[in-house]
Design a protein around this motif. Structure first.
Motif, short mmCIF file in Angstrom:
data_model
loop_
_atom_site.label_atom_id
_atom_site.label_comp_id
_atom_site.label_asym_id
_atom_site.label_seq_id
_atom_site.Cartn_x
_atom_site.Cartn_y
_atom_site.Cartn_z
N ARG A 108 0.94 -1.31 0.08
CA ARG A 108 0.18 -0.03 0.05
C ARG A 108 0.94 1.13 0.06
O ARG A 108 0.59 2.23 -0.78
CB ARG A 108 -0.92 -0.04 1.23
N MET A 109 1.86 1.15 0.76
CA MET A 109 3.00 2.37 1.04
C MET A 109 3.57 2.64 -0.50
O MET A 109 3.70 3.72 -0.96
CB MET A 109 3.80 2.18 1.97
N ALA A 110 3.83 1.66 -1.34
CA ALA A 110 4.51 1.81 -2.42
C ALA A 110 3.46 2.43 -3.37
O ALA A 110 3.98 2.87 -4.38
CB ALA A 110 5.00 0.24 -2.93
N ARG A 111 2.20 1.89 -3.34
CA ARG A 111 1.36 2.59 -4.32
C ARG A 111 1.11 3.90 -3.73
O ARG A 111 1.02 4.68 -4.87
CB ARG A 111 -0.19 1.55 -4.19
N ASP A 112 0.94 3.90 -2.82
CA ASP A 112 0.64 5.64 -2.29
C ASP A 112 1.75 6.59 -2.68
O ASP A 112 1.47 7.51 -2.78
CB ASP A 112 0.35 5.42 -0.68
N VAL A 113 3.00 6.16 -2.23
CA VAL A 113 3.99 7.01 -2.42
C VAL A 113 4.47 7.51 -3.69
O VAL A 113 4.93 8.46 -4.03
CB VAL A 113 5.19 6.79 -1.63
N ARG A 114 3.80 6.55 -4.89
CA ARG A 114 4.30 6.87 -6.14
C ARG A 114 3.62 8.16 -6.58
O ARG A 114 4.10 8.64 -7.76
CB ARG A 114 3.61 5.70 -7.05
N MET A 115 2.54 8.70 -6.29
CA MET A 115 1.90 9.93 -6.69
C MET A 115 2.59 11.09 -6.61
O MET A 115 2.48 11.85 -7.35
CB MET A 115 0.63 10.09 -5.97
N PHE A 116 3.53 11.20 -5.64
CA PHE A 116 4.13 12.21 -5.23
C PHE A 116 5.16 12.86 -6.22
O PHE A 116 5.31 14.26 -6.13
CB PHE A 116 4.68 12.48 -3.76
N THR A 117 5.77 12.26 -7.43
CA THR A 117 6.36 12.94 -8.35
C THR A 117 5.52 13.36 -9.36
O THR A 117 5.78 13.89 -10.33
CB THR A 117 7.37 11.92 -8.78
N ILE A 118 4.07 13.35 -9.21
CA ILE A 118 3.10 13.70 -10.51
C ILE A 118 2.16 14.77 -9.66
O ILE A 118 2.18 15.94 -10.32
CB ILE A 118 1.97 12.43 -10.86
N GLY A 119 1.25 14.63 -8.78
CA GLY A 119 0.18 15.76 -8.34
C GLY A 119 1.02 16.72 -7.86
O GLY A 119 2.04 16.58 -6.89
N GLY A 120 0.55 18.00 -8.09
CA GLY A 120 0.96 19.21 -7.78
C GLY A 120 2.09 19.76 -7.96
O GLY A 120 2.69 20.54 -7.62
N GLY A 121 2.41 19.28 -9.40
CA GLY A 121 3.53 19.78 -10.20
C GLY A 121 4.27 18.47 -10.32
O GLY A 121 4.84 17.94 -9.13
N THR A 122 4.68 18.17 -11.53
CA THR A 122 5.29 16.86 -11.66
C THR A 122 6.83 17.31 -11.28
O THR A 122 7.34 18.35 -11.38
CB THR A 122 5.49 16.26 -13.17
N ALA A 123 7.69 16.28 -11.02
CA ALA A 123 9.04 16.36 -10.99
C ALA A 123 9.84 17.13 -11.98
O ALA A 123 10.76 17.93 -11.80
CB ALA A 123 9.82 15.10 -10.61
N GLU A 124 9.33 16.78 -13.32
CA GLU A 124 10.12 17.45 -14.52
C GLU A 124 9.64 19.19 -14.49
O GLU A 124 10.71 19.78 -14.58
CB GLU A 124 9.45 16.84 -15.73
N VAL A 125 8.28 19.14 -14.22
CA VAL A 125 7.97 20.75 -14.17
C VAL A 125 8.58 21.42 -13.12
O VAL A 125 9.03 22.74 -13.22
CB VAL A 125 6.57 20.93 -14.53
N LEU A 126 8.71 20.91 -12.14
CA LEU A 126 9.35 21.57 -10.74
C LEU A 126 10.77 21.58 -11.06
O LEU A 126 11.47 22.61 -10.49
CB LEU A 126 9.21 20.67 -9.48
N ARG A 127 11.40 20.99 -11.72
CA ARG A 127 12.75 21.30 -12.27
C ARG A 127 13.04 22.53 -13.13
O ARG A 127 14.09 23.22 -12.92
CB ARG A 127 13.50 19.88 -12.87
N ASN A 128 11.94 22.49 -13.90
CA ASN A 128 11.92 23.82 -14.58
C ASN A 128 11.71 25.16 -13.68
O ASN A 128 12.39 26.14 -13.89
CB ASN A 128 10.58 23.71 -15.52
N VAL A 129 10.83 24.82 -12.52
CA VAL A 129 10.90 25.73 -11.49
C VAL A 129 12.23 26.35 -10.90
O VAL A 129 12.69 27.48 -10.91
CB VAL A 129 9.95 25.50 -10.53
N VAL A 130 12.71 25.19 -10.61
CA VAL A 130 14.02 25.21 -9.88
C VAL A 130 15.04 26.21 -10.77
O VAL A 130 15.89 26.91 -10.39
CB VAL A 130 14.55 23.86 -9.44
#
Ligand SMILES: Cc1cc2nc3c(=O)[nH]c(=O)nc-3n(C[C@H](O)[C@H](O)[C@H](O)COP(=O)(O)OP(=O)(O)OC[C@H]3O[C@@H](n4cnc5c(N)ncnc54)[C@H](O)[C@@H]3O)c2cc1C
Length: 397
Positions: A356-378
Motif C-alpha cells: 500500500r505504501m509503495a502504491r501511495d508514495v508513487r503519486m508524489f512525483t506527479i500531483g501538485g506539479g510533476t518532478a520534471e516541471v518543478l525542475r523547470n521551476v528550480v
C-alpha cells in the motif's frame, strides 16, 4: 522521526500527532485503502485533537500555527496513513491558505468555518487538456450582468464528491468578452447549481480520497465568490499559486512520512527475520541499504523543514518548496521500494502495509506539479529567468 531545533510546543504537537498516528489512524489505514472510503472518523479524530485548521489565524477560529507545525503533524500522520496525512495537508495548506491570504473578510470567515467543521477544500486547476500547462485551461467564467457563469471540465480533483468548498480556477472574461486573467472562485458543492461530480478516477493508491472529474455547466456565482489577490486579475493566478507552495511542502511531507513509516518497518523486520542462522541485518548488503535509506530520509526531512520555515512571514519560498518536493518524492519512492524488498515475499502481500505504501508514495512525483516541471521551476529560479515552455516562447492566455 524527530529533529533537533524544535520548540517545546512543537515537540508536544508532534507527540500528539504520533500518538494518534500509531493508535487509531494506523489501525484503520488498511481498511481505508481496501474500502476506498473517505475516513470521516479520522477527520473527527483530527478535529478533536485540533490538528486541522491549525494554520488558520486565531481571529478566524484557528490556532495561527506556522507551516513547520503543520509539517510535523502531517509527517507523523502519513507514517501510518497517507490518506489521513493528505487530509491534514489540505485542511492546513493549499486552498485554505490561499483564501486566508487573499480572500475578503466574508470569504475568510466562511472558509475557516467550513474547514474547522471538518471540510477538506478542493482545488480545481487541472483539466483534460491542461495539466502541467495550467495556463492552457479552457474553463471560463463569463461576466453576465451581476454574476459570473462558469463552464468547463476539471479532472483529478482531490476530494471531488466529499469536499464542499471548491477553489475553482477559470479564465475570466468581461461582459464584452475581453479576457481579464485567470481567477479563483469559491463554490460550495451543495449550493452551486451546475457543479457536477461526473466520474471517480480508479487510482493506484491513496484510495481513501476520491479523485474526481468535475463538470461546471452554467454554474452561476456572484462576483463576491471571486478571490481577488491585491495585484488584481492579471497577476491573480501567479499570486494564488504562491499559496500552492505551502501545498507542495505538504505533499513532500506526506511522501516523507510514508517513507519513514516503511523504513521503520524494515528496520524492525531486519532484526526479527533470520536467514542462514542470523538476523538479516547482519548482512552487509542490507546494512548499507539501511544506511542509504536513513541518509535519504534525513536529507529529505532537512529540505522539507527548511522549505516550511522559509514561509515564516508568508508562503514557503518557491525554489525551496520545489527542491523539497522533487527530492523527497523521488527518494521516498526508492526508500519504500527498498523497505518492501526487506520483507521478501511478505512485502508483496496485501496483508502487510508495504505494498500500500509503495502504491501511495508513487503519486508524489506527479500531483501538485510533476518532478520534471518543478525542475523547470528550480532552474528558472536559479537562472532568474522565465523559461517559457511553449513553442513560440509565450504562454497562452
Ligand atoms: C492523485 C492526484 C491528485 C491530484 N489532485 C489534483 C487536485 O486536487 N487539483 C488539481 O487541479 N489537479 C490535481 N492533480 C493533477 C496534477 O496536478 C497533474 O496531474 C499534474 O499537474 C500533471 O499534469 P498531467 O497529469 O496532465 O500531466 P502532463 O502535463 O500531461 O505531463 C505528462 C508528462 O510530461 C511531462 N512534462 C509536461 N510538460 C513538461 C515540460 N515543460 N518539461 C518537462 N516535462 C514536461 C510531465 O512531467 C509528465 O511526465 C492530481 C493528480 C494526481 C495524480
Amino acid at each position: 522521526m524527530t529533529a533537533t531545533g524544535l520548540s517545546p510546543d512543537q515537540i508536544k504537537l508532534q507527540a500528539r500527532a504520533l500518538e494518534l498516528a500509531r493508535g487509531p489512524v494506523a489501525a484503520r489505514a488498511a481498511e481505508v485503502d481496501r474500502t476506498e472510503q473517505y475516513p470521516w472518523d479520522n477527520v473527527e479524530l483530527l478535529k478533536d485533537a485540533r490538528l486541522i485548521g491549525m494554520t488558520i489565524p486565531i481571529r478566524y477560529g484557528g490556532q495561527g500555527k506556522n507551516w513547520l507545525d503543520a509539517v510535523l503533524v502531517i509527517e507523523a500522520l502519513s507514517s501510518a496513513c497517507a490518506v489521513t496525512g493528505r487530509i491534514a495537508v489540505e485542511t492546513n495548506m493549499g486552498a485554505i491558505s490561499a483564501v486566508m491570504a487573499y480572500g475578503s473578510e466574508e470569504q475568510k470567515k466562511m472558509a475557516a468555518d467550513m474547514v474547522l467543521a471538518g471540510d477538506k477544500p478542493a482545488i480545481c486547476i487541472t483539466e483534460p487538456d491542461a495539466g502541467s500547462d495550467a495556463n492552457g485551461m479552457t474553463t471560463r467564467a463569463d461576466k453576465r450582468g451581476n454574476r459570473y457563469v462558469v463552464n468547463g471540465r476539471k479532472h483529478w480533483i482531490t476530494g471531488g464528491g466529499v469536499s464542499r468548498l471548491h477553489l475553482v480556477f477559470a479564465k475570466v472574461y468581461d461582459e464584452k468578452g475581453e479576457f481579464e486573467g485567470i481567477g479563483g472562485f469559491l463554490a460550495i458543492r451543495d449550493q452551486a447549481q451546475g457543479l457536477k461530480i461526473t466520474k471517480r478516477e480508479p487510482t493506484m493508491g491513496l484510495r481513501g480520497i476520491p479523485e474526481a472529474v468535475i463538470d461546471f455547466e452554467e454554474m452561476e456565482l456572484p462576483p463576491s465568490a471571486l478571490v481577488m489577490p491585491p495585484r488584481g486579475l492579471k497577476k491573480g493566478f501567479a499570486d494564488l499559486m504562491t499559496a500552492y507552495n505551502s501545498q507542495r511542502v505538504g505533499a513532500a511531507t506526506v511522501a516523507l512520512g510514508i517513507a519513514q513509516g516503511a523504513y521503520g518497518l524494515a528496520l524492525d523486520w531486519s532484526e526479527k527475520r533470520h536467514q542462514f542462522g542470523r538476523p538479516i541485518n547482519e548482512f552487509q548488503g542490507l546494512q548499507w541499504k539501511l544506511a542509504d535509506m536513513s541518509i535519504k530520509l534525513s536529507a529529505a526531512q532537512a529540505l522539507v523543514y527548511k522549505a516550511a520555515e522559509s514561509g515564516r512571514d508568508g508562503f514557503p519560498d518557491m525554489l525551496l518548496a520545489a527542491q523539497a518536493k522533487i527530492f523527497t518524492s523521488e527518494n521516498a519512492i526508492q526508500v519504500v521500494n527498498d523497505a518492501l524488498q526487506f520483507f521478501g515475499a511478505r512485502g508483496y502481500s496485501r496483508e502487510l502495509p508495504l505494498e500500500r505504501m509503495a502504491r501511495d508514495v508513487r503519486m508524489f512525483t506527479i500531483g501538485g506539479g510533476t518532478a520534471e516541471v518543478l525542475r523547470n521551476v528550480v532552474a528558472g529560479a536559479l537562472l532568474k529567468k522565465k523559461l517559457p515552455q511553449t513553442r513560440d516562447g509565450w504562454t497562452k492566455d
